[in-house]
Scaffold this motif. Structure first.
Motif, short mmCIF file in Angstrom:
data_model
loop_
_atom_site.label_atom_id
_atom_site.label_comp_id
_atom_site.label_asym_id
_atom_site.label_seq_id
_atom_site.Cartn_x
_atom_site.Cartn_y
_atom_site.Cartn_z
N LEU A 220 0.70 -1.48 -0.04
CA LEU A 220 0.00 0.10 -0.01
C LEU A 220 0.87 1.40 0.10
N VAL A 221 1.97 1.20 0.46
CA VAL A 221 3.06 2.54 0.68
C VAL A 221 3.52 2.63 -0.85
N ALA A 222 3.93 1.52 -1.35
CA ALA A 222 4.48 1.50 -2.78
C ALA A 222 3.39 1.97 -3.53
N LEU A 223 2.27 1.78 -3.45
CA LEU A 223 1.00 2.19 -4.32
C LEU A 223 0.81 3.52 -3.97
N GLY A 224 1.12 4.31 -2.80
CA GLY A 224 0.77 5.57 -2.63
C GLY A 224 -0.53 5.61 -1.87
N ILE A 225 -1.25 4.54 -1.30
CA ILE A 225 -2.34 4.58 -0.70
C ILE A 225 -2.02 4.91 0.77
N VAL A 226 -1.00 4.25 1.29
CA VAL A 226 -0.75 4.75 2.77
C VAL A 226 0.50 5.36 2.69
N GLN A 227 0.47 6.79 3.14
CA GLN A 227 1.69 7.54 2.87
C GLN A 227 2.71 7.16 3.88
N THR A 228 3.91 7.52 3.25
CA THR A 228 5.33 6.89 3.85
C THR A 228 5.27 7.62 5.30
N ARG A 229 5.06 8.64 5.73
CA ARG A 229 5.22 9.27 6.85
C ARG A 229 4.23 8.52 7.90
#
Length: 591
Positions: A36-45
């Motif tokens: 989900l982080v890689a897809l931008g759905i969960v923000q890295t921060r």
């Protein structure tokens, strides 16, 4: 909106991976989070915000406190005072289930079960009963007891933390009690009076030697003749003589038995060796070494005990150091001088290449080693001993101190002087400062895969809500059930949550279902509390399969249960939970 569909697809794949079980659940949760982080759905921060969540901190603290209380021995003392009155079977099961439920209300579920399993097996054998009659009831009781307090089970902590996020106010220590207590009481009464009769009674027969294994099935006596090529050779030379797998458990020389044989021991003519080997490997060894099979007395468990050597039976819990690994690969025999004598899995005993069998959660194993260190080595390997606790492993401490500190933390949280995570952090700090638990035990006490699972799933739950996925599911549920039937919707939510919890981790279930519950409540424009309570209860009450909860898995081997044995007691127990929970939820937490 497309992000919601992607997230739902990833959650579906995650659910499949949870059920498949090829990767451990914390690894699966991390795969989902990183995807989900890689897809931008969960923000890295936001990816690792879960590590600072109050529920995660509290779960870790409860694990540490449970370890301190367990090692103090005070619970063992109390339980032993009550076990002499376990002659009638209803009293036997009733007493054990009630004690287990009370312990799990304030302790880690696995810790409570670990305390009670040796007692349950010992009292069952003493009363000439099958351990299977008591092990499943106490496993279920350890889950039911957790319903009654905010700290009793991770789903309760997660639901409380989620309520804090959406309303600014968490559930307090005993907000779960008015509903959870009566559910637990009704289910425990059912199990003690009726439920135990549904358990197959022929799964494990009690034995007089307090062990679930028959060692003679795995061992043989062999004599070293004077013309054998191994005379003058070492035990290590004997072990590499054939391609077979076997272990030397004992050496008898000049009528003196030595139970812990050094690999450099020089073998002499007329030595008698007690060998652990399969039928085929034994014959290979006899042929290669020109050895003879002795025809003496039948080998019994007492043959492997002595003043300095003892046996211990243990069960492999989830996430133990030995899970997924073999005895040989970890070199336990050479490093710790602990012999693996037998393995049983789902009631089936292994008879071949024991040292090369990859151990699974729920396996029951029989170990032999030096009395002074055997139990400590067993615990350090992450195994749960099934023998009676005659030896206390660990550190010196005042028995009542951990209990006093724990009660103090509960009072601080109950009076809302501090929030739960702060009160229990203070308790852990007090345990360290008073030397009730050493620092090395602090980190060893924490079940890190559970912590990682929680930390990974919490950001996923947040993304589930942020992308509109929960709103989509909530609209579907409301349209399906109708706006004017909140009781039906709560019942549906409870049943769906229980079903999910039966096939995936209960903490992950709570994280996924809590935002859905809130969205449904918002769609109906009613209070969120009854919906969150339904999720908390449903996520904790998973009884249908041995994989639905760690404690169900732990008793599977010692109880000799089959996969579908759990449905016989689990299904009526879940029905009782639903019948009792629905009216109580609506009464205590009005819509």
């Amino acid at each position: 909106m497309y992000e919601a569909y992607i997230l739902l697809a990833i959650l579906a794949i995650t659910l499949i991976l949870f059920i498949w079980g090829y990767w451990r659940y914390d690894v699966v949760a991390c795969i989902a989070l990183i995807s989900l982080v890689a897809l931008g759905i969960v923000q890295t921060r936001d990816a690792f915000n879960g590590l600072s969540n109050p529920a995660v901190i509290t779960v870790a603290c409860v694990m540490i406190i449970t370890q301190a209380i367990t090692q103090s021995g005070i619970i063992d003392h109390v339980v032993k005072r009550l076990t002499p009155i376990t002659s009638p079977i209803i009293l036997h099961i009733g007493i054990l289930t009630i004690i287990t439920a009370v312990l799990s209300a304030f302790m880690n579920n696995v810790g409570a079960l670990a305390l009670m399993m040796p007692v349950a097996i010992k009292t069952a054998i003493d009363n000439d009963r099958s351990p299977s009659l008591v092990l499943m009831p106490i496993a279920f009781a350890s889950v039911l007891g957790g319903l009654t307090t905010a700290i009793g089970t991770p789903p309760n902590l997660l639901i409380s933390s989620y309520r804090l996020q959406v309303t600014g106010h968490p559930y307090t220590m005993f907000d779960f009690t008015p509903v959870g207590f009566w559910i637990a009481l009704a289910a425990v009464i059912f199990i003690a009076l009726v439920g135990w009769r549904l358990i197959p009674k022929n799964r494990k027969a009690p034995t007089q030697d307090d062990t679930l294994f028959h060692i003679k099935d795995y061992t043989s006596e062999i004599i070293v003749p004077s013309d054998s090529p191994i005379v003058g050779k070492t035990c290590q030379d004997l072990e590499v003589l054939t391609a077979g797998d076997f272990s030397i458990l004992s050496l008898i020389r000049n009528k003196q038995q030595r139970l812990n044989v050094n690999k450099n021991e020089i073998l002499q003519a007329e030595d008698i060796l007690i060998i652990e080997a399969s039928h085929d490997d034994l014959h290979k060894l006899l042929d290669a070494g020109k050895l003879e099979l002795a025809s003496g007395d039948m080998i019994t468990p007492e043959s492997f005990r002595g003043g300095d050597i003892s046996l211990i039976e243990a069960v492999v819990p989830q996430n133990a150091r030995v899970e997924g690994r073999s005895w040989a690969k970890m070199r336990i025999r050479s490093r710790l001088r602990v012999n693996l004598l037998a393995i049983a899995r789902q009631g089936r005993a292994f008879k071949k290449r024991l040292n090369h069998v990859h151990l699974h959660a729920g396996d029951v194993i029989l170990l032999q080693g030096e009395t002074e260190t055997l139990r400590e080595n067993t615990v350090n390997l992450g195994l749960l001993p099934l023998a009676e606790r005659n030896i206390k492993v660990g550190f010196r401490r005042k028995a009542l101190l951990p209990i006093a500190i724990f009660i103090g933390a509960i009072i601080l949280a109950a009076l809302q002087i501090f929030q739960v995570q702060i009160a229990f952090s203070i308790a852990v700090l007090a345990l360290v400062l008073t030397k009730a638990i050493p620092m090395r035990k602090i980190y060893a006490s924490i079940d890190w895969p559970i912590i990682i699972l929680l930390a990974a799933m919490i950001p996923i739950g947040g993304a589930f809500q942020a992308t509109g996925g929960t709103a989509m599911i909530a609209d579907f549920v409301v349209n399906f059930a109708g706006h004017h039937t909140p009781l039906l919707i709560i019942a549906l939510l409870l049943i769906v949550t229980m079903t999910l919890s039966d096939i995936m981790n209960n903490a992950a279930t709570a994280v996924v279902m809590a935002p859905i519950a809130m969205s449904i409540a918002q769609s109906l424009n009613v209070s969120i509390d009854p919906f969150l309570m339904a999720v908390a209860i449903g996520a904790s009450c998973s009884f249908l399969t041995p994989i639905s909860h760690q404690n169900n898995t732990l008793v599977m081997g010692p109880g000799g249960y089959k996969f579908y044995d759990y449905i016989r007691l689990g299904l009526p127990t879940e029905i009782i939970v639903i019948v009792v929970a629905l009216p109580l939820i609506l009464k205590v937490w009005p819509i």
